[in-house]
Design a protein around this motif. Structure first.
Motif, mmCIF file in Angstrom:
data_model
loop_
_atom_site.group_PDB
_atom_site.id
_atom_site.type_symbol
_atom_site.label_atom_id
_atom_site.label_comp_id
_atom_site.label_asym_id
_atom_site.label_seq_id
_atom_site.Cartn_x
_atom_site.Cartn_y
_atom_site.Cartn_z
ATOM 1 N N ASP A 68 0.356 -0.888 -0.366
ATOM 2 C CA ASP A 68 -0.747 0.213 0.035
ATOM 3 C C ASP A 68 0.363 1.275 -0.134
ATOM 4 N N ASN B 268 -9.902 -1.171 -5.599
ATOM 5 C CA ASN B 268 -9.600 -0.346 -5.420
ATOM 6 C C ASN B 268 -7.976 -0.323 -6.286
ATOM 7 N N TYR C 209 -4.740 0.919 -0.244
ATOM 8 C CA TYR C 209 -6.252 1.073 -0.348
ATOM 9 C C TYR C 209 -7.319 2.150 -0.171
ATOM 10 N N CYS D 252 -13.289 1.398 0.639
ATOM 11 C CA CYS D 252 -13.624 -0.187 -0.254
ATOM 12 C C CYS D 252 -13.945 -0.994 0.488
ATOM 13 N N HIS E 4 -12.836 -3.937 1.685
ATOM 14 C CA HIS E 4 -11.771 -4.927 2.581
ATOM 15 C C HIS E 4 -12.540 -3.841 3.803
#
Ligand SMILES: [Fe+2]
Ligand SMILES: [Fe+2]
Length: 283
Positions: A81, A110, A128, A132, A134
């Motif tokens: 990331d 993403n 990220y 998102c 996640h």
């Protein structure tokens, strides 16, 4: 309890070339080296961000004729990331690593981009997004948005042969949480996202073929190291659950406690409890 991915390890074919790439092009910091007992070079540690490292082993061989293959069982890619994906794309384009300063979009929404290291290993960068998929269910608590050059390892990825066996191992025994499954164009399951902790994931791609080329020396990725806050307790719990312990807990040259297990595909998994005086903790 597993708390994080501590490092990803690889065997470069040409250490100098790879170190130059990861430090000068990607901006990782060389933080320390560990020699063998006889004093010969063994490992170089590169820092991605606080607590996340790349472990580079000397002596990579051409035992495997490919760096990775998204169809074959085994280690697939490492994703970092980078916070600002547009800036990273521009920087990598100016450094001649990306053909154009553009980013793509993964189906998880993403923005990302892909490059290859000198050995051909696949390295993905992602930014990220706070909204998102996640973070939808479990939130961003424990995830540092913003920060240094990199936020750290975003995910490691394996291509697996038997998804049920892998899900049982990683979710029921290692305690990762299944966040979601992405389907392919035909609507068939393609990829399972498991959360190690917010912001750090394991990607399991389905339908891997062939035998796992996992090896201590073949070029490419060699193992994933998971951090735990109680190594002995974790190992005893796993043993009681029927998980084979390949190497019992011991301290190593870096002062940390480590033990080894393997997943259903034979990927080597290191478990590590970081000593506060270790070079990793001090880096
Ligand atoms: Fe990925
Ligand atoms: Fe390691």
């Amino acid at each position: 309890m597993i708390t994080d991915i501590a490092h990803i390890a690889m065997n470069p074919l040409d250490m100098d070339k790879s170190i130059k790439f990861y430090t000068e092009v990607l901006g990782f910091k060389k933080v320390f080296e560990l020699p063998h007992e006889d004093g010969t070079p063994w490992i170089i540690y590169l820092k991605i961000n606080k607590g996340h490292f790349l472990e580079m082993f000397y002596g990579g061989t051409l035992d495997r004729d490919y760096a990775y293959d998204p169809k074959k069982v085994g280690y697939y890619h490492l994703c970092i990331d980078c916070g600002d994906i547009k800036a990273k794309a521009q920087e990598l384009f100016e450094k001649g690593v990306l053909e154009a300063p553009v980013t793509g979009f993964e189906r998880d929404k993403n923005p990302n981009l892909w490059i290859h290291d000198p050995d051909g290993n696949a390295i993905e960068f992602v930014e990220y997004q706070p909204d998102c998929i996640h973070f939808e269910e479990l939130g961003t608590q424990g995830y540092e948005l913003g920060g240094e050059n990199y936020k750290g390892i975003a995910h490691a990825a394996f291509v697996v042969k038997d998804i049920d066996a892998s899900m049982d191992f990683y979710c029921n025994h290692l305690g990762f949480k299944h966040i979601y499954t992405l389907n392919d164009e035909n609507g068939n399951p393609w990829l399972n996202f498991l959360q190690v902790r917010p912001g750090v994931y394991l990607e399991l791609f389905l339908n891997g073929e062939g035998e796992n080329p996992a090896s201590w020396t073949a070029r490419g990725f060699t193992h994933v190291c998971l951090e735990t806050d109680d190594l002995i307790g974790e190992v005893e719990r796993l043993r009681a659950e029927g998980i084979e312990i390949d190497d019992e807990p011991k301290t190593s040259a870096d002062k940390n406690w480590q033990a080894w297990i393997h997943d259903p595909d034979g990927n080597m998994i290191e478990l590590m409890m970081i000593d506060p005086e270790s070079p990793q903790a001090l880096a």
